[in-house]
Write a protein that holds these residues in place. Sequence first.
Motif, PDB file in Angstrom:
ATOM      1  N   PRO A  92     -10.460  49.525  27.432  1.00 21.63           N
ATOM      2  CA  PRO A  92      -9.454  49.386  28.492  1.00 21.63           C
ATOM      3  C   PRO A  92      -9.803  50.285  29.679  1.00 21.63           C
ATOM      4  O   PRO A  92     -10.594  51.217  29.566  1.00 21.63           O
ATOM      5  N   LYS A  93      -9.225  49.974  30.819  1.00 24.75           N
ATOM      6  CA  LYS A  93      -9.476  50.751  32.031  1.00 24.75           C
ATOM      7  C   LYS A  93      -9.030  52.196  31.796  1.00 24.75           C
ATOM      8  O   LYS A  93      -7.928  52.453  31.309  1.00 24.75           O
ATOM      9  N   GLN A  94      -9.888  53.137  32.144  1.00 25.77           N
ATOM     10  CA  GLN A  94      -9.625  54.555  31.921  1.00 25.77           C
ATOM     11  C   GLN A  94      -8.775  55.132  33.060  1.00 25.77           C
ATOM     12  O   GLN A  94      -8.589  54.502  34.100  1.00 25.77           O
ATOM     13  N   GLN A  95      -8.292  56.345  32.871  1.00 22.54           N
ATOM     14  CA  GLN A  95      -7.449  57.015  33.860  1.00 22.54           C
ATOM     15  C   GLN A  95      -8.186  57.224  35.184  1.00 22.54           C
ATOM     16  O   GLN A  95      -7.576  57.176  36.244  1.00 22.54           O
ATOM     17  N   ASP A  96      -9.502  57.464  35.124  1.00 21.53           N
ATOM     18  CA  ASP A  96     -10.265  57.763  36.335  1.00 21.53           C
ATOM     19  C   ASP A  96     -10.965  56.524  36.897  1.00 21.53           C
ATOM     20  O   ASP A  96     -11.913  56.632  37.659  1.00 21.53           O
ATOM     21  N   GLU A  97     -10.513  55.329  36.551  1.00 24.13           N
ATOM     22  CA  GLU A  97     -11.108  54.088  37.032  1.00 24.13           C
ATOM     23  C   GLU A  97     -10.065  53.259  37.782  1.00 24.13           C
ATOM     24  O   GLU A  97      -8.870  53.445  37.609  1.00 24.13           O
ATOM     25  N   PHE A  98     -10.570  52.346  38.610  1.00 27.89           N
ATOM     26  CA  PHE A  98      -9.696  51.425  39.337  1.00 27.89           C
ATOM     27  C   PHE A  98     -10.362  50.062  39.409  1.00 27.89           C
ATOM     28  O   PHE A  98     -11.574  49.941  39.263  1.00 27.89           O
ATOM     29  N   THR A  99      -9.587  49.052  39.658  1.00 26.04           N
ATOM     30  CA  THR A  99     -10.103  47.702  39.832  1.00 26.04           C
ATOM     31  C   THR A  99     -10.068  47.373  41.315  1.00 26.04           C
ATOM     32  O   THR A  99      -9.012  47.404  41.947  1.00 26.04           O
ATOM     33  N   CYS A 100     -11.230  47.061  41.876  1.00 26.84           N
ATOM     34  CA  CYS A 100     -11.323  46.689  43.283  1.00 26.84           C
ATOM     35  C   CYS A 100     -10.647  45.332  43.467  1.00 26.84           C
ATOM     36  O   CYS A 100     -10.900  44.394  42.715  1.00 26.84           O
ATOM     37  N   MET A 101      -9.795  45.223  44.461  1.00 32.92           N
ATOM     38  CA  MET A 101      -9.078  43.981  44.709  1.00 32.92           C
ATOM     39  C   MET A 101      -9.876  43.003  45.551  1.00 32.92           C
ATOM     40  O   MET A 101      -9.408  41.903  45.842  1.00 32.92           O
ATOM     41  N   SER A 102     -11.123  43.358  45.901  1.00 30.82           N
ATOM     42  CA  SER A 102     -11.983  42.441  46.630  1.00 30.82           C
ATOM     43  C   SER A 102     -12.990  41.781  45.687  1.00 30.82           C
ATOM     44  O   SER A 102     -13.121  40.569  45.661  1.00 30.82           O
ATOM     45  N   CYS A 103     -13.690  42.589  44.878  1.00 30.28           N
ATOM     46  CA  CYS A 103     -14.696  42.047  43.959  1.00 30.28           C
ATOM     47  C   CYS A 103     -14.201  41.988  42.517  1.00 30.28           C
ATOM     48  O   CYS A 103     -14.858  41.405  41.666  1.00 30.28           O
ATOM     49  N   PHE A 104     -13.060  42.598  42.240  1.00 29.55           N
ATOM     50  CA  PHE A 104     -12.427  42.605  40.931  1.00 29.55           C
ATOM     51  C   PHE A 104     -13.278  43.269  39.847  1.00 29.55           C
ATOM     52  O   PHE A 104     -13.167  42.937  38.669  1.00 29.55           O
ATOM     53  N   LEU A 105     -14.118  44.216  40.240  1.00 27.68           N
ATOM     54  CA  LEU A 105     -14.890  45.004  39.289  1.00 27.68           C
ATOM     55  C   LEU A 105     -14.191  46.334  39.065  1.00 27.68           C
ATOM     56  O   LEU A 105     -13.522  46.851  39.951  1.00 27.68           O
ATOM     57  N   VAL A 106     -14.381  46.886  37.876  1.00 26.84           N
ATOM     58  CA  VAL A 106     -13.809  48.192  37.561  1.00 26.84           C
ATOM     59  C   VAL A 106     -14.818  49.260  37.954  1.00 26.84           C
ATOM     60  O   VAL A 106     -15.978  49.208  37.556  1.00 26.84           O
TER      61      VAL A 106
END
Length: 98
Positions: free
Chosen positions: A64-78
């Motif tokens: 799962p996505k970690q606390q220090d990660e985000f999902t880009c809303m343009s390319c949808f990569l973590v």
Amino acid sequence: MATDYDTPRKTDDDLNEDSIEELKSRRNDKSTSAVDVDEFEAAEGLELPGADLSNEELAVRVLPKQQDEFTCMSCFLVHHRSQLAREKNGQPICRDCD
């Protein structure tokens, strides 16, 4: 003496080449036929050695996505937080998409 560096240089291999007439006569002697080959059909028959994966299942562990990660809303990569460029309308955008 001036040297024109744009002119092609003659090498020993060039001097030993056949004349144009000889090359033309050889081309006419051979019966060549151009065959259009469909790349997909050619690839279907291609088998790699030891590559029988018909009974294999793909097993990937998804974290799962970690606390220090985000999902880009343009390319949808973590991405890691260090790749955050800006937020557009409250949505995070990575440096690659910025």
